[in-house]
Design an enzyme around this catalytic site. Structure first.
Site, PDB file in Angstrom:
ATOM      1  N   HIS A  32      44.793  -6.529-136.461  1.00 48.20           N
ATOM      2  CA  HIS A  32      45.116  -5.434-135.542  1.00 48.20           C
ATOM      3  C   HIS A  32      45.812  -4.311-136.297  1.00 48.20           C
ATOM      4  O   HIS A  32      47.036  -4.271-136.401  1.00 48.20           O
ATOM      5  CB  HIS A  32      46.002  -5.951-134.416  1.00 48.20           C
ATOM      6  CG  HIS A  32      46.160  -4.992-133.285  1.00 48.20           C
ATOM      7  ND1 HIS A  32      46.497  -5.406-132.018  1.00 48.20           N
ATOM      8  CD2 HIS A  32      46.047  -3.637-133.204  1.00 48.20           C
ATOM      9  CE1 HIS A  32      46.574  -4.351-131.209  1.00 48.20           C
ATOM     10  NE2 HIS A  32      46.310  -3.261-131.929  1.00 48.20           N
TER      11      HIS A  32
ATOM     12  N   ASP B 260      49.631  -4.459-135.143  1.00 42.56           N
ATOM     13  CA  ASP B 260      49.397  -3.219-134.398  1.00 42.56           C
ATOM     14  C   ASP B 260      49.911  -2.037-135.221  1.00 42.56           C
ATOM     15  O   ASP B 260      50.532  -1.107-134.698  1.00 42.56           O
ATOM     16  CB  ASP B 260      50.076  -3.260-133.023  1.00 42.56           C
ATOM     17  CG  ASP B 260      49.584  -2.162-132.088  1.00 42.56           C
ATOM     18  OD1 ASP B 260      48.616  -1.466-132.440  1.00 42.56           O
ATOM     19  OD2 ASP B 260      50.182  -1.988-131.011  1.00 42.56           O
TER      20      ASP B 260
ATOM     21  N   GLY C 107      53.721   4.127-131.040  1.00 38.63           N
ATOM     22  CA  GLY C 107      53.160   3.441-132.192  1.00 38.63           C
ATOM     23  C   GLY C 107      54.107   3.462-133.371  1.00 38.63           C
ATOM     24  O   GLY C 107      54.819   4.445-133.610  1.00 38.63           O
TER      25      GLY C 107
END
Length: 401
Positions: A59, A270, A286
């Site tokens: 990811h 992520d 993010g």
């Protein structure tokens, strides 16, 4: 090449072994005394340090193409190599979104000869129903990524019929699904008998939903990001904004418990880099993560997690779930994707040491749990603890698709 005096976990047993590598593969794993007579071109003595199978991060958002002022394939792969990640899988929400065969092909070509480590791609599901495009590319990608809560471009999918078509045509579906959307994703996986990968679980209730689905016998897999294990809502600020957002300490605890008991299958960072200017000037979701994931997890070695579990969730399970060929374990015949780690070197993580193009880490000031001394991809040293050696990364292959 021979790697001597490697501390390894091999077939469940911890010990010191020598690892013989030829043509990019592990060809033999010896007791040290067995190799004295061999004629070896290159010998690396790792001096009793741990040698782990390379980390597979399923990811990541490498921002390339379209957003490469934040990160690109070269700098992102450098961050991987420095952190012991030998394979990463890139998400589809670049610019343009990776939702057609034509765009995927362009992205593949754009990535050639630019990465220090191996890589793959997720394909994006679209609200415009690109199920016909999924049919064309599913042998070339790790999964179809579907966003059920939020996304950019056309990738937030809400209409039932479109979701049904996307699930039907995918080999495996990865989802951004939070809270009630986890139930919706599991129901679709149940109805269409598709493997489902739940990205970045962040809440105790989501872990419980995953646990129940597994007990039902469904092929449902769960991922947790390091920031949802190590950070919580009391730490939130403009830098520490991400989706899903940081939760409560009780959620951290439930996520750790799920990881240890096997409910949660993988660590996925992520990795979503933004510049500090962006983070400080507007609400931007993010954070970067791929560079520090292994050293963070090593902080909890023999406290919350043992070496067997760490290697399963960071290497073995991602390879199994996405059917990545010849990667994920330390075994004869597999790619010599190896990471040499000194777990006695507990160094402070610093922004000034970051190689990711974004130039910062959410873990600035945190003491890590070990130092990556070298990273090998298919038997070649791509990072030696100080320098990046050679861009040998190439796209991975998938089994049985």
């Amino acid at each position: 090449m021979l790697l001597k005096n490697c501390k390894v976990l091999y077939h469940g047993e911890e010990g010191i072994k020598d690892i013989l590598v030829q043509d990019g593969k592990i060809v033999k794993i010896y007791n040290c005394s067995e190799v004295e007579e061999l004629d070896i071109d290159e010998i690396i003595d790792v001096d009793g340090n741990w040698v782990l199978p390379g980390v597979i991060d399923a990811h990541t958002h490498m921002r390339d193409p379209g957003l490469d002022y934040k990160e690109d394939f070269e700098t992102g792969s450098m961050a991987c190599a420095k952190g012991g990640v030998t394979t990463f899988i890139d998400m589809p929400n670049t610019v343009p979104n990776t939702t057609t065969e034509e765009i995927l092909t362009a992205k593949e070509r754009n990535s050639e000869k630019r990465s220090y480590v191996d890589y793959g791609f997720h394909f994006g599901g679209s609200r415009l129903d690109n199920s016909e495009e999924i049919k064309k590319v599913k042998r070339r990608v790790a999964s179809t990524k579907i966003f059920l809560n939020m996304s950019t471009g056309d990738m937030l999918v809400e209409e039932d019929k479109v979701l049904e078509n996307l699930f039907k045509e995918s080999k495996i579906v990865s989802v951004h699904a939070e809270e009630d959307m986890v139930d919706r994703a599991i129901d679709l996986a149940r109805r269409f008998r598709k493997p489902l990968y739940l990205c970045h679980l962040s809440k105790k209730s989501e872990v419980e939903k995953l646990r129940a689905a597994k007990k039902e016998g469904l092929k449902i897999y769960g991922e947790v990001a390091p920031h949802h294990l190590f950070l919580d809502s009391t730490m939130a600020n403009s830098l520490l904004l991400m989706k899903p957002e940081l939760k409560e300490k009780e959620d951290n605890k439930a996520l750790w418990e799920g990881l240890i008991d096997g409910t949660i299958d993988t660590i996925g960072t992520d990795h979503a880099p933004h510049t500090l200017e962006e983070k400080n000037s507007k609400v931007t979701y993010g954070i970067p993560g791929v560079e520090n994931s292994l050293e963070l997890m090593l902080k909890e070695l023999n406290k919350k997690i043992d070496m067997k579990t760490l290697q399963k969730v960071m290497s073995e399970n991602p390879a199994k779930i996405f059917k990545i060929e010849n990667k994920g374990i330390l075994e004869i015949g597999y790619d010599a994707d190896l990471v040499v780690v000194d777990i006695t070197r507990k160094e402070v993580i610093k922004n000034e040491d970051v190689v990711s193009k974004c130039g910062w880490t959410p873990y600035d000031g945190v003491v890590g749990g070990g130092k990556v001394l070298s990273t090998l991809v298919r038997g070649k040293v791509v990072y030696d603890g100080n320098s990046f050696i050679e861009k040998i990364g190439e796209g991975v292959s998938y089994k049985n698709v």
